[in-house]
Design a protein around this motif. Structure first.
Motif: not given
Length: 472
Positions: A359-372, A421-425, A451-460
């Motif tokens: 839809i060409g738009w993303m919720h702002n809270r999620v924008r911060m998480v995705a960007a982080s 660093i935002f933890n998505p979980q 899919p499996e996560p691209l990276v381990d959140l704690l390690e990255s």
């Protein structure tokens, strides 16, 4: 007498001082120039072009009701505007001020030409509550921290919105027809990936004012909490209407005053208008905001992917009309393209990225998480993400988009510290506790194909903090 209202990111009839001035003596003509050629002018992204096409169609209809013709032209505005002025014999040009460096350079050049050609020029304040050069710290410089900035600005008086011009009884005739909007090829055709945008949005002034009224009639009262719940209709969704000038900040601010005092929601929303101002003040004082770290220490940050193909659409998304892919991640898909396509294996991040593509738009809270996640977990430069958002957001704003990416990266003004660093979980548990938002956009999240996560959140996270230590 012909008077030109040169419209840019102010595609409305109400509270448009340039249009009002041009219509004052009759003979007004509105001019829109699609300028992607002047030095430094940033070409629009694909989603923004879709919005602009429909916005101009709507604006033409609104102006016709006022007896004001709309002429569309393309090219470097520093050449096009003077040539058009001479062709129609206009004696006046009016516009609302812009604040980006390249845009101001174009406007200055047109003004210099007009002065020499004995053409009256006047510009107006229309898109910011206060001009960037009027807001200074006690030391005389621009603010770098939001709270004192907004404390200063919000205490100032803001003018009331201007009315719609009266109907033009004698519109100028014999005008050149200009260019046809269809010839600008702003819409995607083969494939038409914008079906989701069309279902989600109605560009134009009427729709913008309707969105404002709907927000003030309900969601604003709980905005302080509702703004962080991506599954709920708790935000205003005004960002594209403000970006394209279908509504002005003056209209929003004075409308907001009608509901103040009924809880904290309206005041919290007012700070969001303030943040928009803060971003534009940053751009005015730092014209290269989209390409240069405001904090020079970040120039030496060891990014995993410092360049990348920010605006390039990955092959996996091509041909997907309004719907992001789901299911397994193709073998060999790199981290950046997986992030763009919403196939990172992190449900909240993927939900945001798929919402963006759809839809060409993303919720702002999620924008911060995705960007982080992109910057700090994948180690990819913030500029790469900023370029992708510029390409895919209908509200891609020349100031807010780069300023917010720099805020997340820690390289900007009043930025979140890099170690935040935002933890998505954790974010999903807190703001989407029932999983409604994820279920809407990532229905495959609980299937074996996801899919499996691209990276381990704690390690990255640990790796990101080590990289940050190297530049401290």
């Amino acid at each position: 007498m012909v008077s030109i209202a040169w419209l840019r990111d102010d595609l409305r009839t109400a509270d448009n001082p340039a249009l009002l001035a041009a219509a004052h003596d009759g003979g007004a003509v509105a001019l829109y120039v699609l300028d992607e050629e002047s030095p430094g002018i940033r070409p629009l992204g694909a989603a923004a072009k879709w919005w602009l096409h429909h916005a101009l169609n709507t604006l033409r209809h609104d102006l016709e009701a006022l007896g004001i013709p709309l002429v569309l032209l393309r090219g470097p505005a520093g050449d096009v505007v003077p040539a058009f002025t001479q062709e129609v014999g206009a004696e006046q040009i009016f516009w609302n001020r812009r604040y980006g460096g390249p845009e101001r350079a174009v406007d200055t050049a047109v003004k210099a030409w007009a002065t020499g050609a004995d053409v009256q020029v006047e510009s107006f304040q229309a898109s910011l509550l206060h001009e960037p050069w009027t807001v200074r710290t006690g030391g005389g410089g621009p603010y770098r921290v939001f709270t004192p900035f907004w404390r200063t600005v919000s205490a100032m008086d803001f003018r009331a919105p201007f009315p719609v011009p009266d109907k033009n009884a004698a519109p100028p005739d014999g005008l050149p027809t200009g260019e046809h909007l269809q010839d600008w090829n702003l819409l995607p055709l083969n494939p038409n990936w914008a079906t989701g945008l069309a279902e989600a949005w109605t560009p134009g002034e009427e729709a913008g004012l309707s969105a404002l009224n709907d927000f003030l009639a309900g969601p604003v009262q709980n905005y302080n909490d509702g703004r962080d719940r991506p599954a709920k209709p708790g935000t205003s969704r005004l960002s594209p209407y403000l970006r394209w000038g279908h509504v002005s900040p003056f209209q929003v601010w004075h409308a907001l005053s009608r509901v103040r005092g009924n809880g904290p929601g309206p005041d919290v929303f007012g700070t969001e208008i303030g943040w928009r101002e803060f971003c534009w003040h940053q751009l005015f004082h730092n014209p290269d905001l989209a390409t240069k770290n405001l904090r020079p220490s970040f120039d030496g940050f060891p990014w995993e992917n410092p360049e990348g193909s920010g605006p390039q659409t990955p092959a996996i998304l091509r041909g997907k009309a309004g719907q992001a892919p789901s299911g397994s991640r193709p073998e060999g898909l790199d981290s950046l393209d997986a992030w763009k396509a919403g196939l990172t294996g992190i449900p909240l991040v993927d939900a945001g990225q798929r919402q963006l593509w759809s839809i060409g738009w993303m919720h702002n809270r999620v924008r911060m998480v995705a960007a982080s996640f992109l910057i700090k977990n994948l180690g990819i430069h913030w500029r790469v993400g900023e370029e992708w958002f510029w390409e895919t957001l209908v509200d891609a704003d020349p100031a807010s988009n780069p300023a917010n990416w720099q805020w997340v990266a820690g390289s900007g003004a009043d930025a979140a510290p890099f170690f935040r660093i935002f933890n998505p979980q954790t974010q999903a548990k807190r703001f989407d506790p029932q999983g409604e938002y994820v279920a809407r956009w990532v229905p495959d999240a609980l299937t074996p194909a996801y899919p499996e996560p691209l990276v381990d959140l704690l390690e990255s996270r640990r790796h990101a903090l080590e990289a940050y230590e190297s530049i401290r």
